[in-house]
Scaffold this motif. Sequence first.
Motif, mmCIF file in Angstrom:
data_model
loop_
_atom_site.group_PDB
_atom_site.id
_atom_site.type_symbol
_atom_site.label_atom_id
_atom_site.label_comp_id
_atom_site.label_asym_id
_atom_site.label_seq_id
_atom_site.Cartn_x
_atom_site.Cartn_y
_atom_site.Cartn_z
ATOM 1 N N THR A 149 0.835 -1.205 0.000
ATOM 2 C CA THR A 149 0.000 0.000 0.000
ATOM 3 C C THR A 149 0.870 1.255 0.000
ATOM 4 O OG1 THR A 149 -1.747 -1.190 1.164
ATOM 5 C CG2 THR A 149 -1.824 1.219 1.260
ATOM 6 N N ALA A 150 1.891 1.263 0.828
ATOM 7 C CA ALA A 150 2.781 2.431 0.897
ATOM 8 C C ALA A 150 3.486 2.679 -0.434
ATOM 9 C CB ALA A 150 3.810 2.235 2.011
ATOM 10 N N PHE A 151 3.967 1.622 -1.073
ATOM 11 C CA PHE A 151 4.689 1.800 -2.336
ATOM 12 C C PHE A 151 3.762 2.188 -3.489
ATOM 13 C CE2 PHE A 151 7.993 -1.007 -0.261
ATOM 14 C CZ PHE A 151 8.907 0.023 -0.091
ATOM 15 N N VAL A 152 2.562 1.644 -3.529
ATOM 16 C CA VAL A 152 1.596 2.052 -4.563
ATOM 17 C C VAL A 152 1.232 3.526 -4.368
ATOM 18 C CG1 VAL A 152 -0.784 1.752 -5.378
ATOM 19 C CG2 VAL A 152 0.685 -0.252 -5.017
ATOM 20 N N TRP A 153 0.958 3.891 -3.119
ATOM 21 C CA TRP A 153 0.608 5.280 -2.811
ATOM 22 C C TRP A 153 1.761 6.210 -3.183
ATOM 23 C CZ3 TRP A 153 -1.606 6.603 2.702
ATOM 24 C CH2 TRP A 153 -2.048 7.927 2.734
ATOM 25 N N PHE A 154 2.978 5.817 -2.858
ATOM 26 C CA PHE A 154 4.166 6.598 -3.201
ATOM 27 C C PHE A 154 4.248 6.824 -4.712
ATOM 28 C CE2 PHE A 154 8.863 6.279 -4.173
ATOM 29 C CZ PHE A 154 9.174 7.581 -3.831
ATOM 30 N N GLY A 155 4.032 5.765 -5.488
ATOM 31 C CA GLY A 155 4.077 5.894 -6.943
ATOM 32 C C GLY A 155 3.029 6.848 -7.474
ATOM 33 N N MET A 156 1.853 6.804 -6.876
ATOM 34 C CA MET A 156 0.787 7.709 -7.309
ATOM 35 C C MET A 156 1.133 9.164 -7.006
ATOM 36 S SD MET A 156 -2.550 5.475 -6.279
ATOM 37 C CE MET A 156 -3.718 6.606 -7.009
ATOM 38 N N VAL A 157 1.659 9.417 -5.830
ATOM 39 C CA VAL A 157 2.041 10.787 -5.454
ATOM 40 C C VAL A 157 3.128 11.295 -6.390
ATOM 41 C CG1 VAL A 157 3.173 12.170 -3.657
ATOM 42 C CG2 VAL A 157 1.299 10.627 -3.050
ATOM 43 N N ALA A 176 -9.451 12.772 -8.097
ATOM 44 C CA ALA A 176 -9.301 11.316 -8.252
ATOM 45 C C ALA A 176 -8.150 10.795 -7.404
ATOM 46 C CB ALA A 176 -9.095 10.969 -9.720
ATOM 47 N N LEU A 177 -7.024 11.505 -7.410
ATOM 48 C CA LEU A 177 -5.881 11.095 -6.588
ATOM 49 C C LEU A 177 -6.268 11.055 -5.114
ATOM 50 C CD1 LEU A 177 -2.862 10.449 -6.055
ATOM 51 C CD2 LEU A 177 -2.481 12.934 -5.993
ATOM 52 N N ASN A 178 -6.923 12.094 -4.645
ATOM 53 C CA ASN A 178 -7.289 12.154 -3.227
ATOM 54 C C ASN A 178 -8.267 11.053 -2.838
ATOM 55 O OD1 ASN A 178 -7.117 15.782 -3.042
ATOM 56 N ND2 ASN A 178 -5.512 14.285 -2.666
ATOM 57 N N ARG A 179 -9.166 10.699 -3.741
ATOM 58 C CA ARG A 179 -10.068 9.578 -3.461
ATOM 59 C C ARG A 179 -9.281 8.271 -3.358
ATOM 60 N NH1 ARG A 179 -14.820 11.506 -7.505
ATOM 61 N NH2 ARG A 179 -15.841 12.918 -6.041
ATOM 62 N N ALA A 180 -8.369 8.073 -4.287
ATOM 63 C CA ALA A 180 -7.534 6.868 -4.236
ATOM 64 C C ALA A 180 -6.690 6.860 -2.972
ATOM 65 C CB ALA A 180 -6.648 6.789 -5.482
ATOM 66 N N GLU A 181 -6.159 8.025 -2.588
ATOM 67 C CA GLU A 181 -5.373 8.110 -1.362
ATOM 68 C C GLU A 181 -6.213 7.795 -0.135
ATOM 69 O OE1 GLU A 181 -1.860 11.250 -1.562
ATOM 70 O OE2 GLU A 181 -3.797 12.164 -2.060
ATOM 71 N N ALA A 182 -7.461 8.224 -0.133
ATOM 72 C CA ALA A 182 -8.343 7.922 0.999
ATOM 73 C C ALA A 182 -8.541 6.413 1.132
ATOM 74 C CB ALA A 182 -9.681 8.641 0.846
ATOM 75 N N VAL A 183 -8.733 5.745 0.005
ATOM 76 C CA VAL A 183 -8.877 4.287 0.038
ATOM 77 C C VAL A 183 -7.583 3.642 0.508
ATOM 78 C CG1 VAL A 183 -9.207 2.223 -1.402
ATOM 79 C CG2 VAL A 183 -10.688 4.234 -1.717
ATOM 80 N N LEU A 184 -6.460 4.085 -0.039
ATOM 81 C CA LEU A 184 -5.169 3.520 0.368
ATOM 82 C C LEU A 184 -4.886 3.774 1.848
ATOM 83 C CD1 LEU A 184 -3.081 4.445 -2.784
ATOM 84 C CD2 LEU A 184 -3.711 2.141 -2.043
ATOM 85 N N SER A 185 -5.251 4.945 2.340
ATOM 86 C CA SER A 185 -5.024 5.227 3.757
ATOM 87 C C SER A 185 -5.864 4.311 4.633
ATOM 88 C CB SER A 185 -5.273 6.702 4.090
ATOM 89 O OG SER A 185 -6.640 7.013 4.018
ATOM 90 N N ALA A 186 -7.092 4.018 4.200
ATOM 91 C CA ALA A 186 -7.940 3.095 4.967
ATOM 92 C C ALA A 186 -7.333 1.695 4.978
ATOM 93 C CB ALA A 186 -9.348 3.060 4.374
ATOM 94 N N PHE A 213 4.300 15.221 -8.815
ATOM 95 C CA PHE A 213 5.626 15.696 -9.198
ATOM 96 C C PHE A 213 5.944 15.537 -10.682
ATOM 97 C CE2 PHE A 213 5.872 14.764 -4.647
ATOM 98 C CZ PHE A 213 6.257 16.013 -4.200
ATOM 99 N N ILE A 214 5.074 14.844 -11.428
ATOM 100 C CA ILE A 214 5.303 14.715 -12.864
ATOM 101 C C ILE A 214 4.139 15.345 -13.641
ATOM 102 C CG2 ILE A 214 5.627 13.118 -14.801
ATOM 103 C CD1 ILE A 214 7.022 11.206 -12.816
ATOM 104 N N GLU A 215 2.933 14.813 -13.469
ATOM 105 C CA GLU A 215 1.801 15.294 -14.259
ATOM 106 C C GLU A 215 1.469 16.757 -13.978
ATOM 107 O OE1 GLU A 215 -2.187 16.596 -15.025
ATOM 108 O OE2 GLU A 215 -1.459 16.174 -13.024
ATOM 109 N N ALA A 216 1.347 17.111 -12.708
ATOM 110 C CA ALA A 216 0.888 18.465 -12.364
ATOM 111 C C ALA A 216 1.765 19.561 -12.960
ATOM 112 C CB ALA A 216 0.759 18.609 -10.852
ATOM 113 N N PRO A 217 3.075 19.502 -12.774
ATOM 114 C CA PRO A 217 3.886 20.588 -13.351
ATOM 115 C C PRO A 217 3.962 20.547 -14.885
ATOM 116 C CG PRO A 217 5.219 19.208 -11.875
ATOM 117 C CD PRO A 217 3.861 18.622 -11.912
#
Length: 142
Positions: free
Chosen positions: A12-20, A52-62, A25-29
């Motif tokens: 979970t931590a590594f998937v979340w890390f990849g998404m962040v 969408a990212l924040n929703r996925a992060e909420a699931v990953l945090s749970a 750090f890539i798409e946004a800028p």
Amino acid sequence: MNTPWAAVAAATAFVWFGMVLAISFIEAPLKFRAPDVTLRIGLGIGRLVFRALNRAEAVLSAVLVVAVAAGGPPAPVVVPAVLVVGLLLVQLLAVRPVLNRRSDRVLAGEDVPRSRAHLVYIACESAKALLLPALGVAALSV
């Protein structure tokens, strides 16, 4: 820590890390460097992507909370887990509403000054980008 739960926490931590990394750090800028992407278009896309990212992060945090709670983890796992979930909560409950109000104004055509809330969001993302791999390694090390 119980081995299956440690594996779930690490994954979970590594998937979340990849998404962040990919989004923050890539798409946004980069989206603002694309030809013909105006501030309004970039903000509109950014709001959708970060929602969408924040929703996925909420699931990953749970999932992370369940894995850590069920696994009987040591402090090197609990501390970064609590910090990363806390940072997400700060982003979702305190920073995102401010950024959404500002982007609403920009999308409505107002000329508004830069927001310090954006810097707070970036600081939270940077801290998560440091904590998540540390959490994943700590979970695998127990």
